[in-house]
Design a protein around this motif. Structure first.
Motif, short mmCIF file in Angstrom:
data_model
loop_
_atom_site.label_atom_id
_atom_site.label_comp_id
_atom_site.label_asym_id
_atom_site.label_seq_id
_atom_site.Cartn_x
_atom_site.Cartn_y
_atom_site.Cartn_z
N PRO A 92 0.84 -1.21 0.00
CA PRO A 92 0.00 0.00 0.00
C PRO A 92 0.87 1.26 0.00
O PRO A 92 2.00 1.23 0.48
CB PRO A 92 -0.78 -0.12 1.31
N PRO A 93 0.35 2.34 -0.55
CA PRO A 93 1.11 3.58 -0.52
C PRO A 93 1.31 4.03 0.93
O PRO A 93 0.46 3.81 1.79
CB PRO A 93 0.24 4.57 -1.29
N VAL A 94 2.44 4.64 1.17
CA VAL A 94 2.79 5.06 2.52
C VAL A 94 2.81 6.58 2.57
O VAL A 94 3.38 7.21 1.70
CB VAL A 94 4.18 4.50 2.91
N GLY A 95 2.21 7.14 3.60
CA GLY A 95 2.20 8.58 3.77
C GLY A 95 3.40 9.05 4.56
O GLY A 95 3.96 8.32 5.37
N GLU A 96 3.81 10.28 4.31
CA GLU A 96 4.96 10.85 5.00
C GLU A 96 4.78 10.85 6.51
O GLU A 96 5.70 10.51 7.24
CB GLU A 96 5.23 12.28 4.51
N LYS A 97 3.58 11.23 6.97
CA LYS A 97 3.34 11.28 8.41
C LYS A 97 3.50 9.91 9.05
O LYS A 97 4.04 9.78 10.14
CB LYS A 97 1.95 11.85 8.71
N ASP A 98 3.02 8.87 8.35
CA ASP A 98 3.13 7.51 8.88
C ASP A 98 4.59 7.07 8.97
O ASP A 98 5.00 6.45 9.95
CB ASP A 98 2.34 6.52 8.02
N VAL A 99 5.36 7.39 7.96
CA VAL A 99 6.77 7.03 7.94
C VAL A 99 7.51 7.75 9.06
O VAL A 99 8.29 7.15 9.81
CB VAL A 99 7.40 7.34 6.56
N LEU A 100 7.27 9.04 9.20
CA LEU A 100 7.93 9.82 10.25
C LEU A 100 7.53 9.33 11.63
O LEU A 100 8.37 9.24 12.54
CB LEU A 100 7.61 11.31 10.08
N LYS A 101 6.25 9.00 11.80
CA LYS A 101 5.77 8.49 13.08
C LYS A 101 6.43 7.15 13.42
O LYS A 101 6.84 6.92 14.56
CB LYS A 101 4.25 8.33 13.05
N HIS A 134 16.26 12.79 17.89
CA HIS A 134 15.76 12.41 16.56
C HIS A 134 14.25 12.23 16.60
O HIS A 134 13.54 12.66 15.70
CB HIS A 134 16.41 11.12 16.08
N ALA A 135 13.77 11.54 17.64
CA ALA A 135 12.33 11.32 17.76
C ALA A 135 11.58 12.65 17.82
O ALA A 135 10.54 12.81 17.18
CB ALA A 135 12.03 10.47 19.00
N TYR A 136 12.12 13.57 18.57
CA TYR A 136 11.50 14.90 18.66
C TYR A 136 11.48 15.58 17.30
O TYR A 136 10.44 16.11 16.86
CB TYR A 136 12.25 15.77 19.67
N LEU A 137 12.62 15.56 16.60
CA LEU A 137 12.70 16.19 15.29
C LEU A 137 11.77 15.55 14.27
O LEU A 137 11.23 16.22 13.40
CB LEU A 137 14.14 16.20 14.78
N LEU A 138 11.61 14.24 14.38
CA LEU A 138 10.74 13.54 13.44
C LEU A 138 9.27 13.85 13.69
O LEU A 138 8.46 13.83 12.76
CB LEU A 138 10.97 12.03 13.53
N THR A 139 8.90 14.12 14.92
CA THR A 139 7.50 14.39 15.23
C THR A 139 7.17 15.88 15.27
O THR A 139 6.09 16.28 14.88
CB THR A 139 7.07 13.75 16.56
N GLU A 140 8.10 16.69 15.75
CA GLU A 140 7.82 18.11 15.95
C GLU A 140 8.52 19.00 14.92
O GLU A 140 8.12 20.12 14.72
CB GLU A 140 8.26 18.55 17.34
N GLY A 141 9.62 18.51 14.38
CA GLY A 141 10.48 19.35 13.52
C GLY A 141 9.95 19.55 12.22
O GLY A 141 9.51 19.81 11.34
#
Length: 172
Positions: free
Chosen positions: A118-127, A165-172
């Protein structure tokens, strides 16, 4: 007087730097306090084989995380600018723990990829990457108890980087 627009951008980086510094300082303080108490068997330091085992595990876990970054980049090359610096840092972590460096996977999926993916969304990948970083950071914090002082400092530093990294991936 009107405040220039650059001053409104300053709190973000300062806050990130402060959070990363505080997290690193707290981790390092916790490491030095717990590392002087001795090991469980009444001996003062963990064995060399235990240190090698912990280093090998940390290198393997970092290599696995690096693979997740590669998969994310292969699925969504549009995230390359955002993920490349984090991936490079995870690669340095692999090397710091004594693991072998990994080449970057090609960003185009190979012909063996199943068309039913299935196609993957950017938000899902970052999450997903943020969750992987958080989980690994937590595991490394737990490993501090069994690690000799020098390895504990490295684990704490890399755990703090993972939390950043986790912070940057979710908030950055």
């Amino acid at each position: 007087m009107i405040v220039p627009p650059t001053s409104s951008a300053r709190p973000g980086p300062r806050r990130r730097t402060l959070l990363a510094s505080l997290a690193g300082a707290a981790l390092l303080t916790g490491c030095s306090d717990g590392g002087d108490d001795g090991a469980e068997g009444g001996r003062g330091a963990p064995s060399v084989s235990q240190e090698k085992r912990l280093r090998a595990l940390a290198a393997r876990e970092s290599a696995d995380l690096l693979g997740q970054y590669d998969e994310a980049l292969a699925a969504l090359p549009s995230l390359a600018a955002r993920l490349a610096p984090l991936r490079a840092e995870v690669d340095r972590h692999v090397k710091a723990f004594g693991g072998a460096p990994r080449p970057t996977r090609p960003t185009q999926p190979s012909g063996s990829t199943a068309p039913s993916t299935p196609p993957v969304g950017e938000k899902d990948v970052l999450k997903a990457l943020a969750a992987a970083e958080r989980t690994l950071s937590d595991r490394r914090l737990g490993a501090l108890v069994d690690a000799p002082a020098e390895l504990a400092r490295l684990l704490a530093s890399v755990a703090a980087a993972g939390a950043g990294h986790a912070y940057l991936l979710t908030e950055g």
